[in-house]
Motif scaffolding. Structure first.
Motif: not given
Length: 448
Positions: A230-237, A239-242, A428-432, A434-438
């Motif tokens: 399992k990956a957890s890239i589209d997470s709050a933490s 996003k905060a890092a970016y 924008e960041l949310d969209e990117r 989500a793409t990375a998560q996929q």
């Protein structure tokens, strides 16, 4: 991200290709068991050194002469210039069953190389061919394979990441100690910015480094990014890092606006010229340049912050990750008809004398235990780097990691136009993300 579509079938195709060519997972392949190399050539793939390109060419020439003298064989080097090119060259060779005899690959790419089944698995006999497993610093074997008894990677150099800081600039600003949290770093960098000077030197266009900031901050926050399948890239933490990483440029404005187009070498040059107070995500490779620059005698190394953005202390599930477990491993191809000679090359470049010489030229820490021990005693300035090595955390050992790494980098790559305009919006960041998560989910589904 052309590498992703290519990767989708590489493992299965590799198995067929290897079966067709009769390659084994260990042993000497097509070699005769002798290191007599008269009339033979060993091909080696290495990363292009953008900081010391001329020194790299000279080192390659010198080591080729030594190899010729000891084995009678020639050495031919080829290079890759980016993580994407590194992955593509590995994949192409795996599918074709031809290519370099020896690959020098980043530690984070070792799981991908392992997953292809195209490289020699080390056993007692092959470790003996390179001088024995105990020749190496134990920690550098941490990402040589999925377990200590199942390994393909032979440690070549170690590159724990740290930050360099200008001691004069921090003192002039009344800052006693370098930052230990990412929020503190943002505050200090703002204070250190003004009159044409900036708090931070960062290479936003460097494809090797961008993802490392996000990985470090995420794992410090307790998010490993990958946990099993399992990956957890589209997470709050994450996003905060970016947001923290982009914010140095867009919010704090503590980075030269030109840095949006810089690679790490250009960021190093900026710091070396005395234009900034901190140079982030650097390794001992910067030391030769800094010691010959305007900041010679005016800089020190320190651990990068280990407390995630938005926190004053590390969460209970967070890791004290000062750096990724970073460096280069050497792997020998199963298809090589000259595996004994390939291991002779590995033995030569991992010897104590050659490792010490490599450090003097490039600043890359030895993996040879004797060379590393001698270096620690001789150079007190390396203490923070040695500490960072001890606090390094390995990236997940999964064949999907190279694609996940590229997906993390792609978030920054796709954000460059917005960074140039001064802001990356939340949507924008949310969209990117989500793409990375996929992309991460897809990659992990293929290696189950």
């Amino acid at each position: 991200m052309k590498a992703r579509s290519f990767f989708s079938g590489v493992i299965g195709v590799a198995v067929i290709a290897l079966a067709a060519t009769g390659c084994s997972s260990s042993g000497s392949g097509g070699s005769s068991g002798s290191a007599d190399g008269a009339g033979k050539t060993i091909n080696v793939l290495v990363g292009a050194d953008t900081v010391y390109p001329q020194q790299q060419k000279q080192w390659q020439s010198d080591i080729a002469k030594k190899f010729k003298e000891s084995t009678g064989a020639d050495l031919k080097f080829d290079t890759y210039a980016s993580a994407n090119e590194e992955l593509t060259k590995i994949q192409t060779a795996v599918v074709s069953g031809t290519g370099p005899d020896v690959y020098s690959i980043g530690t984070t790419f070792t799981p991908t190389a392992y997953s292809t089944g195209a490289f020699v698995k080390m056993d007692d006999s092959t470790w003996d061919k390179v001088g024995g497993k105990d020749r190496f610093v134990p920690a550098t074997l941490g990402i040589s394979g999925p377990s200590k008894d199942d390994q393909i990677g032979i440690p070549f150099v170690s590159r724990p990441f740290v930050m360099a800081y200008n001691t004069d600039k921090l003192a002039a600003a009344g800052i006693d100690e370098p930052a230990t949290t990412w929020d503190e770093l943002a505050e200090q960098s703002t204070k250190l910015t003004g009159d044409g000077q900036y708090g931070l030197s960062v290479g936003y266009a460097d494809t090797y480094d961008a993802w490392k900031y996000v990985w470090s901050m995420s794992i410090q926050a307790g998010n490993p990014l990958v946990d099993g399948s399992k990956a957890s890239i589209d997470s709050a933490s994450t996003k905060a890092a970016y947001e923290a990483y982009f914010g140095w440029l867009t919010t704090e404005k503590s980075v030269n606006p030109d840095a949006v187009g810089w690679n790490n070498s250009q960021a190093l040059a900026d710091f070396a010229a005395g234009n900034s107070a901190y140079f982030l995500m650097t390794t001992p490779t910067s030391k030769p340049s800094l010691d010959a620059s305007a900041v010679a005698g005016k800089y020190k190394y320190a651990l990068m912050p280990t407390v995630p953005p938005g926190e004053t202390s590390r969460p209970s599930k967070g890791k004290d990750a000062a750096s990724i477990l970073s460096g280069d491993n050497l792997v020998v191809a199963n298809y090589s008809k000259n595996q004994d000679l390939a291991f002779e090359y590995v033995k030569l470049v991992t010897s104590q004398s050659e490792q010490e010489n490599f450090y003097k030229i490039f600043g890359q820490l030895p993996t040879n235990a004797d060379a590393a021990s001698a270096l620690e005693k001789d150079d007190a300035a390396l203490a923070p780097i040695v500490e960072a090595a001890g606090k390094s955390v390995a990236t997940p050992f999964t064949g999907a990691w190279s694609e996940i790494q590229l997906a993390l980098s792609d978030v920054t790559v796709q954000s460059i136009p917005s960074l140039k305009n001064g802001d990356v919006s939340s949507s924008e960041l949310d969209e990117r993300l989500a793409t990375a998560q996929q992309a991460a989910d897809t990659a992990l589904s293929r290696v189950k």
